[in-house]
Motif scaffolding. Sequence first.
Motif, PDB file in Angstrom:
ATOM      1  N   ALA A 194       0.815  -1.503   0.105  1.00  0.00           N
ATOM      2  CA  ALA A 194       0.183  -0.056  -0.115  1.00  0.00           C
ATOM      3  C   ALA A 194       0.931   1.163   0.024  1.00  0.00           C
ATOM      4  N   ARG A 195       2.086   1.269   0.345  1.00  0.00           N
ATOM      5  CA  ARG A 195       2.993   2.244   0.557  1.00  0.00           C
ATOM      6  C   ARG A 195       4.136   2.201  -0.409  1.00  0.00           C
ATOM      7  N   PHE A 196       4.192   1.059  -1.270  1.00  0.00           N
ATOM      8  CA  PHE A 196       5.209   1.051  -2.216  1.00  0.00           C
ATOM      9  C   PHE A 196       4.613   1.615  -3.492  1.00  0.00           C
ATOM     10  N   LEU A 197       4.178   2.717  -3.457  1.00  0.00           N
ATOM     11  CA  LEU A 197       3.666   3.569  -4.806  1.00  0.00           C
ATOM     12  C   LEU A 197       4.646   4.156  -5.549  1.00  0.00           C
ATOM     13  N   ASP A 198       5.795   4.336  -5.463  1.00  0.00           N
ATOM     14  CA  ASP A 198       6.515   5.320  -5.898  1.00  0.00           C
ATOM     15  C   ASP A 198       7.013   5.003  -7.512  1.00  0.00           C
ATOM     16  N   LEU A 199       6.594   5.465  -8.709  1.00  0.00           N
ATOM     17  CA  LEU A 199       6.938   5.082  -9.783  1.00  0.00           C
ATOM     18  C   LEU A 199       8.418   5.057 -10.023  1.00  0.00           C
ATOM     19  N   ARG A 200       9.011   6.160  -9.206  1.00  0.00           N
ATOM     20  CA  ARG A 200      10.515   6.587  -9.535  1.00  0.00           C
ATOM     21  C   ARG A 200      11.433   4.980  -8.849  1.00  0.00           C
ATOM     22  N   ILE A 201      10.984   4.636  -7.935  1.00  0.00           N
ATOM     23  CA  ILE A 201      11.460   3.369  -7.536  1.00  0.00           C
ATOM     24  C   ILE A 201      11.524   2.252  -8.636  1.00  0.00           C
ATOM     25  N   ARG A 202      10.323   2.132  -9.029  1.00  0.00           N
ATOM     26  CA  ARG A 202      10.285   1.120 -10.023  1.00  0.00           C
ATOM     27  C   ARG A 202      11.109   1.373 -11.207  1.00  0.00           C
ATOM     28  N   GLN A 203      10.998   2.376 -11.686  1.00  0.00           N
ATOM     29  CA  GLN A 203      11.873   2.805 -12.911  1.00  0.00           C
ATOM     30  C   GLN A 203      13.560   2.703 -12.645  1.00  0.00           C
ATOM     31  N   LEU A 204      13.664   3.192 -11.339  1.00  0.00           N
ATOM     32  CA  LEU A 204      15.221   2.885 -10.966  1.00  0.00           C
ATOM     33  C   LEU A 204      15.627   1.540 -10.859  1.00  0.00           C
ATOM     34  N   THR A 205      14.713   0.570 -10.528  1.00  0.00           N
ATOM     35  CA  THR A 205      14.885  -0.952 -10.151  1.00  0.00           C
ATOM     36  C   THR A 205      14.954  -1.452 -11.656  1.00  0.00           C
ATOM     37  N   ALA A 206      14.063  -1.133 -12.586  1.00  0.00           N
ATOM     38  CA  ALA A 206      14.324  -1.627 -13.974  1.00  0.00           C
ATOM     39  C   ALA A 206      15.557  -1.376 -14.781  1.00  0.00           C
ATOM     40  N   HIS A 207      15.879  -0.120 -14.480  1.00  0.00           N
ATOM     41  CA  HIS A 207      17.217   0.299 -14.887  1.00  0.00           C
ATOM     42  C   HIS A 207      18.513  -0.272 -14.469  1.00  0.00           C
ATOM     43  N   ALA A 208      18.496  -0.600 -13.278  1.00  0.00           N
ATOM     44  CA  ALA A 208      19.404  -1.036 -12.491  1.00  0.00           C
ATOM     45  C   ALA A 208      19.453  -2.703 -12.895  1.00  0.00           C
ATOM     46  N   HIS A 209      18.657  -3.283 -12.997  1.00  0.00           N
ATOM     47  CA  HIS A 209      18.336  -4.612 -13.517  1.00  0.00           C
ATOM     48  C   HIS A 209      19.153  -4.711 -14.733  1.00  0.00           C
ATOM     49  N   ALA A 210      18.597  -3.833 -15.847  1.00  0.00           N
ATOM     50  CA  ALA A 210      19.221  -3.936 -17.035  1.00  0.00           C
ATOM     51  C   ALA A 210      20.762  -3.742 -17.199  1.00  0.00           C
ATOM     52  N   ARG A 211      21.172  -2.699 -16.435  1.00  0.00           N
ATOM     53  CA  ARG A 211      22.602  -2.468 -16.157  1.00  0.00           C
ATOM     54  C   ARG A 211      23.583  -3.801 -15.547  1.00  0.00           C
ATOM     55  N   ILE A 212      22.779  -4.375 -14.472  1.00  0.00           N
ATOM     56  CA  ILE A 212      23.570  -5.411 -13.805  1.00  0.00           C
ATOM     57  C   ILE A 212      23.476  -6.808 -14.989  1.00  0.00           C
ATOM     58  N   THR A 213      22.369  -6.706 -15.666  1.00  0.00           N
ATOM     59  CA  THR A 213      22.353  -7.877 -16.456  1.00  0.00           C
ATOM     60  C   THR A 213      23.351  -7.886 -17.611  1.00  0.00           C
ATOM     61  N   GLU A 214      23.472  -6.596 -18.059  1.00  0.00           N
ATOM     62  CA  GLU A 214      24.560  -6.290 -19.160  1.00  0.00           C
ATOM     63  C   GLU A 214      26.227  -6.518 -18.718  1.00  0.00           C
ATOM     64  N   ALA A 215      26.392  -6.079 -17.432  1.00  0.00           N
ATOM     65  CA  ALA A 215      27.683  -6.661 -16.977  1.00  0.00           C
ATOM     66  C   ALA A 215      27.734  -8.246 -16.825  1.00  0.00           C
ATOM     67  N   ILE A 216      26.744  -8.689 -16.194  1.00  0.00           N
ATOM     68  CA  ILE A 216      26.898 -10.201 -16.194  1.00  0.00           C
ATOM     69  C   ILE A 216      27.011 -11.088 -17.484  1.00  0.00           C
ATOM     70  N   ARG A 217      26.251 -10.366 -18.451  1.00  0.00           N
ATOM     71  CA  ARG A 217      26.203 -10.899 -19.925  1.00  0.00           C
ATOM     72  C   ARG A 217      27.690 -10.564 -20.456  1.00  0.00           C
ATOM     73  N   ALA A 218      28.243  -9.560 -20.276  1.00  0.00           N
ATOM     74  CA  ALA A 218      29.683  -9.115 -20.684  1.00  0.00           C
ATOM     75  C   ALA A 218      30.817 -10.008 -19.963  1.00  0.00           C
ATOM     76  N   GLY A 219      30.499 -10.673 -18.880  1.00  0.00           N
ATOM     77  CA  GLY A 219      31.448 -11.315 -17.981  1.00  0.00           C
ATOM     78  C   GLY A 219      32.376 -10.482 -17.245  1.00  0.00           C
ATOM     79  N   ASP A 220      31.757  -9.210 -16.753  1.00  0.00           N
ATOM     80  CA  ASP A 220      32.547  -8.293 -16.271  1.00  0.00           C
ATOM     81  C   ASP A 220      31.999  -8.440 -14.785  1.00  0.00           C
ATOM     82  N   ALA A 221      32.748  -9.102 -13.940  1.00  0.00           N
ATOM     83  CA  ALA A 221      32.402  -9.506 -12.516  1.00  0.00           C
ATOM     84  C   ALA A 221      32.735  -8.301 -11.606  1.00  0.00           C
ATOM     85  N   GLU A 222      33.464  -7.478 -12.182  1.00  0.00           N
ATOM     86  CA  GLU A 222      33.627  -6.198 -11.068  1.00  0.00           C
ATOM     87  C   GLU A 222      32.642  -5.218 -11.163  1.00  0.00           C
ATOM     88  N   ALA A 223      32.075  -4.944 -12.613  1.00  0.00           N
ATOM     89  CA  ALA A 223      31.124  -4.228 -12.780  1.00  0.00           C
ATOM     90  C   ALA A 223      29.729  -4.582 -12.456  1.00  0.00           C
TER      91      ALA A 223
END
Length: 255
Positions: A194-223
Amino acid sequence: MSSAEPTPPTPRFETLTVPKASDVLAAEVRERILSGEFGEGTALPPERQLVEQTGLSRATVREALRILEVERLVEIRPGRGGGAFVHRPGHESLAHTVRLVIRGQRIRLEALHETREAIEPACAALAARRRTERDLAELDAAHAELVGAGEDLPRFLRANIQWHNAVARAGDNELLIGFLGALSESIHASTDLARFLDLRIRQLTAHAHARITEAIRAGDAEAAHRRMSRHVCGFARAAAEVDGRELVDLPDSGD
Protein backbone atom coordinates in the motif's frame (compact mmCIF):
# COMPACT_ATOMS: atom_id res chain seq x y z
CA MET A 1 54.57 -44.59 65.42
CA SER A 2 53.64 -43.99 61.76
CA SER A 3 50.64 -41.84 60.82
CA ALA A 4 47.56 -43.52 59.34
CA GLU A 5 47.21 -43.79 55.55
CA PRO A 6 44.90 -41.03 54.13
CA THR A 7 41.47 -42.23 53.04
CA PRO A 8 41.19 -42.09 49.23
CA PRO A 9 38.36 -39.94 47.90
CA THR A 10 35.14 -41.66 46.95
CA PRO A 11 34.84 -41.92 43.15
CA ARG A 12 32.18 -39.64 41.65
CA PHE A 13 30.35 -39.87 38.35
CA GLU A 14 28.50 -37.28 36.33
CA THR A 15 24.85 -37.83 35.56
CA LEU A 16 24.58 -39.88 32.39
CA THR A 17 22.06 -39.04 29.70
CA VAL A 18 21.00 -42.04 27.66
CA PRO A 19 19.72 -41.09 24.19
CA LYS A 20 16.26 -42.21 23.19
CA ALA A 21 16.17 -45.17 20.85
CA SER A 22 14.26 -43.13 18.28
CA ASP A 23 17.02 -40.50 18.27
CA VAL A 24 19.65 -43.21 17.77
CA LEU A 25 17.79 -44.70 14.81
CA ALA A 26 17.13 -41.27 13.31
CA ALA A 27 20.84 -40.39 13.69
CA GLU A 28 21.91 -43.57 11.84
CA VAL A 29 19.50 -43.01 8.96
CA ARG A 30 20.42 -39.31 8.82
CA GLU A 31 24.12 -40.11 8.51
CA ARG A 32 23.53 -42.68 5.78
CA ILE A 33 21.48 -40.13 3.83
CA LEU A 34 23.98 -37.29 4.23
CA SER A 35 26.95 -39.54 3.41
CA GLY A 36 25.31 -40.46 0.12
CA GLU A 37 24.74 -44.13 0.96
CA PHE A 38 20.99 -43.60 0.50
CA GLY A 39 20.38 -41.66 -2.70
CA GLU A 40 17.54 -39.31 -3.55
CA GLY A 41 14.21 -41.15 -3.77
CA THR A 42 15.48 -44.35 -2.14
CA ALA A 43 12.66 -46.20 -0.40
CA LEU A 44 13.45 -47.12 3.20
CA PRO A 45 12.31 -50.58 4.34
CA PRO A 46 8.64 -50.76 5.29
CA GLU A 47 7.83 -50.02 8.91
CA ARG A 48 7.31 -53.70 9.72
CA GLN A 49 10.75 -54.60 8.35
CA LEU A 50 12.40 -51.75 10.24
CA VAL A 51 10.88 -53.10 13.44
CA GLU A 52 12.23 -56.58 12.68
CA GLN A 53 15.68 -55.37 11.60
CA THR A 54 16.30 -52.96 14.47
CA GLY A 55 14.52 -54.81 17.27
CA LEU A 56 12.76 -51.58 18.22
CA SER A 57 9.08 -51.08 18.81
CA ARG A 58 6.78 -49.81 16.08
CA ALA A 59 6.19 -46.61 18.06
CA THR A 60 9.95 -45.98 18.25
CA VAL A 61 10.42 -46.55 14.52
CA ARG A 62 7.54 -44.20 13.74
CA GLU A 63 8.99 -41.53 15.99
CA ALA A 64 12.39 -41.82 14.26
CA LEU A 65 10.77 -41.47 10.84
CA ARG A 66 8.81 -38.48 12.07
CA ILE A 67 12.04 -36.80 13.21
CA LEU A 68 13.54 -37.31 9.76
CA GLU A 69 10.36 -36.08 8.09
CA VAL A 70 10.44 -32.85 10.12
CA GLU A 71 14.09 -32.42 9.08
CA ARG A 72 12.98 -32.92 5.46
CA LEU A 73 15.32 -35.85 5.01
CA VAL A 74 12.52 -38.27 4.25
CA GLU A 75 9.14 -37.88 2.63
CA ILE A 76 6.29 -39.99 4.02
CA ARG A 77 3.85 -41.02 1.29
CA PRO A 78 0.54 -42.61 2.33
CA GLY A 79 -1.43 -45.36 0.63
CA ARG A 80 -0.47 -48.21 -1.66
CA GLY A 81 3.06 -47.76 -2.92
CA GLY A 82 3.72 -45.34 -0.11
CA GLY A 83 6.29 -45.39 2.66
CA ALA A 84 9.34 -43.37 3.62
CA PHE A 85 11.48 -42.06 0.77
CA VAL A 86 14.85 -40.33 1.03
CA HIS A 87 14.98 -36.62 0.26
CA ARG A 88 18.52 -35.30 0.16
CA PRO A 89 18.72 -31.66 1.30
CA GLY A 90 19.20 -29.00 -1.36
CA HIS A 91 19.04 -25.23 -1.48
CA GLU A 92 15.30 -25.37 -0.82
CA SER A 93 16.03 -26.91 2.61
CA LEU A 94 18.39 -24.06 3.43
CA ALA A 95 15.80 -21.53 2.27
CA HIS A 96 13.17 -23.11 4.51
CA THR A 97 15.47 -22.97 7.55
CA VAL A 98 16.46 -19.35 6.90
CA ARG A 99 12.80 -18.34 6.60
CA LEU A 100 12.06 -20.02 9.93
CA VAL A 101 14.92 -18.12 11.59
CA ILE A 102 13.74 -14.83 10.12
CA ARG A 103 10.19 -15.41 11.35
CA GLY A 104 11.12 -16.92 14.70
CA GLN A 105 13.66 -14.26 15.63
CA ARG A 106 11.50 -11.41 14.24
CA ILE A 107 14.45 -10.13 12.25
CA ARG A 108 14.28 -6.38 11.60
CA LEU A 109 13.49 -5.27 8.06
CA GLU A 110 16.66 -3.18 8.16
CA ALA A 111 18.66 -6.32 8.98
CA LEU A 112 17.19 -8.12 5.98
CA HIS A 113 18.32 -5.31 3.71
CA GLU A 114 21.75 -5.17 5.37
CA THR A 115 22.26 -8.89 4.78
CA ARG A 116 21.21 -8.57 1.17
CA GLU A 117 23.62 -5.65 0.68
CA ALA A 118 26.44 -7.76 2.12
CA ILE A 119 26.08 -10.86 -0.05
CA GLU A 120 24.13 -10.13 -3.23
CA PRO A 121 26.90 -8.15 -4.95
CA ALA A 122 29.09 -11.26 -4.56
CA CYS A 123 26.32 -13.29 -6.20
CA ALA A 124 26.32 -10.90 -9.16
CA ALA A 125 30.10 -11.23 -9.52
CA LEU A 126 29.85 -15.02 -9.50
CA ALA A 127 27.06 -14.84 -12.06
CA ALA A 128 29.30 -12.81 -14.38
CA ARG A 129 31.95 -15.53 -14.17
CA ARG A 130 29.71 -18.58 -14.43
CA ARG A 131 26.52 -17.65 -16.30
CA THR A 132 25.27 -19.80 -19.14
CA GLU A 133 23.04 -18.88 -22.06
CA ARG A 134 20.14 -20.39 -20.16
CA ASP A 135 20.90 -18.16 -17.17
CA LEU A 136 20.94 -15.09 -19.39
CA ALA A 137 17.60 -16.10 -20.90
CA GLU A 138 16.11 -16.37 -17.39
CA LEU A 139 17.43 -12.93 -16.47
CA ASP A 140 16.00 -11.43 -19.66
CA ALA A 141 12.61 -13.09 -19.11
CA ALA A 142 12.38 -11.87 -15.51
CA HIS A 143 13.37 -8.35 -16.57
CA ALA A 144 10.74 -8.31 -19.34
CA GLU A 145 8.11 -9.41 -16.81
CA LEU A 146 9.15 -6.64 -14.42
CA VAL A 147 9.03 -3.95 -17.11
CA GLY A 148 5.68 -5.24 -18.33
CA ALA A 149 4.13 -5.14 -14.87
CA GLY A 150 3.13 -1.50 -15.23
CA GLU A 151 0.95 -0.45 -12.30
CA ASP A 152 0.47 -4.05 -11.15
CA LEU A 153 2.54 -3.86 -7.95
CA PRO A 154 2.27 -7.53 -6.88
CA ARG A 155 3.35 -8.59 -10.38
CA PHE A 156 6.25 -6.13 -10.27
CA LEU A 157 7.50 -7.45 -6.93
CA ARG A 158 7.16 -11.09 -8.01
CA ALA A 159 9.17 -10.34 -11.13
CA ASN A 160 11.73 -8.57 -8.97
CA ILE A 161 12.16 -11.75 -6.90
CA GLN A 162 12.44 -13.85 -10.05
CA TRP A 163 15.23 -11.65 -11.38
CA HIS A 164 17.25 -11.64 -8.15
CA ASN A 165 16.84 -15.40 -7.77
CA ALA A 166 17.98 -15.82 -11.38
CA VAL A 167 21.16 -13.90 -10.56
CA ALA A 168 21.81 -16.24 -7.63
CA ARG A 169 21.22 -19.33 -9.79
CA ALA A 170 23.60 -17.98 -12.44
CA GLY A 171 26.29 -17.85 -9.74
CA ASP A 172 25.92 -21.63 -9.35
CA ASN A 173 26.51 -21.68 -5.58
CA GLU A 174 23.96 -23.86 -3.77
CA LEU A 175 24.34 -22.07 -0.42
CA LEU A 176 23.88 -18.63 -1.93
CA ILE A 177 20.94 -19.79 -4.05
CA GLY A 178 19.10 -21.07 -0.96
CA PHE A 179 20.02 -18.12 1.23
CA LEU A 180 19.14 -15.47 -1.37
CA GLY A 181 15.89 -17.24 -2.17
CA ALA A 182 14.76 -17.01 1.45
CA LEU A 183 15.99 -13.45 1.78
CA SER A 184 14.23 -12.24 -1.35
CA GLU A 185 10.97 -13.93 -0.35
CA SER A 186 11.16 -12.43 3.14
CA ILE A 187 11.81 -8.92 1.87
CA HIS A 188 8.91 -9.32 -0.56
CA ALA A 189 6.59 -10.62 2.15
CA SER A 190 7.52 -7.75 4.48
CA THR A 191 7.08 -4.98 1.91
CA ASP A 192 3.96 -2.88 2.50
CA LEU A 193 2.43 -2.77 -0.99
CA ALA A 194 0.00 0.00 0.00
CA ARG A 195 2.98 2.31 0.57
CA PHE A 196 5.21 1.07 -2.20
CA LEU A 197 3.66 3.36 -4.83
CA ASP A 198 6.64 5.38 -6.02
CA LEU A 199 6.95 5.09 -9.80
CA ARG A 200 10.49 6.41 -9.51
CA ILE A 201 11.53 3.34 -7.49
CA ARG A 202 10.14 0.99 -10.11
CA GLN A 203 11.85 2.85 -12.93
CA LEU A 204 15.20 2.91 -11.11
CA THR A 205 14.85 -0.80 -10.36
CA ALA A 206 14.25 -1.67 -14.01
CA HIS A 207 17.21 0.45 -15.12
CA ALA A 208 19.50 -1.12 -12.50
CA HIS A 209 18.47 -4.64 -13.50
CA ALA A 210 19.26 -3.89 -17.14
CA ARG A 211 22.70 -2.53 -16.25
CA ILE A 212 23.57 -5.44 -13.98
CA THR A 213 22.40 -7.97 -16.58
CA GLU A 214 24.57 -6.18 -19.13
CA ALA A 215 27.64 -6.65 -16.91
CA ILE A 216 26.79 -10.30 -16.24
CA ARG A 217 26.36 -10.94 -19.97
CA ALA A 218 29.72 -9.29 -20.66
CA GLY A 219 31.40 -11.42 -17.98
CA ASP A 220 32.50 -8.28 -16.12
CA ALA A 221 32.51 -9.45 -12.49
CA GLU A 222 33.80 -6.16 -11.12
CA ALA A 223 31.08 -4.11 -12.82
CA ALA A 224 28.39 -6.63 -11.83
CA HIS A 225 29.49 -6.43 -8.18
CA ARG A 226 29.61 -2.63 -8.20
CA ARG A 227 26.27 -2.16 -9.93
CA MET A 228 24.50 -4.70 -7.74
CA SER A 229 25.89 -3.04 -4.61
CA ARG A 230 24.63 0.33 -5.77
CA HIS A 231 21.25 -1.17 -6.66
CA VAL A 232 20.49 -3.03 -3.43
CA CYS A 233 21.70 -0.16 -1.25
CA GLY A 234 19.59 2.31 -3.20
CA PHE A 235 16.57 0.03 -3.11
CA ALA A 236 16.85 -0.31 0.66
CA ARG A 237 16.99 3.48 1.11
CA ALA A 238 14.06 4.05 -1.23
CA ALA A 239 11.96 1.37 0.48
CA ALA A 240 12.72 2.89 3.90
CA GLU A 241 11.39 6.25 2.69
CA VAL A 242 7.96 4.78 1.98
CA ASP A 243 7.86 2.20 4.77
CA GLY A 244 9.13 3.33 8.16
CA ARG A 245 8.51 0.09 10.02
CA GLU A 246 11.34 -1.54 11.95
CA LEU A 247 9.85 -4.88 12.96
CA VAL A 248 7.82 -6.85 10.42
CA ASP A 249 5.63 -9.90 11.00
CA LEU A 250 6.18 -12.26 8.09
CA PRO A 251 3.27 -14.47 7.04
CA ASP A 252 3.53 -18.24 7.12
CA SER A 253 4.94 -19.34 3.75
CA GLY A 254 3.13 -22.65 4.06
CA ASP A 255 6.26 -24.74 3.50
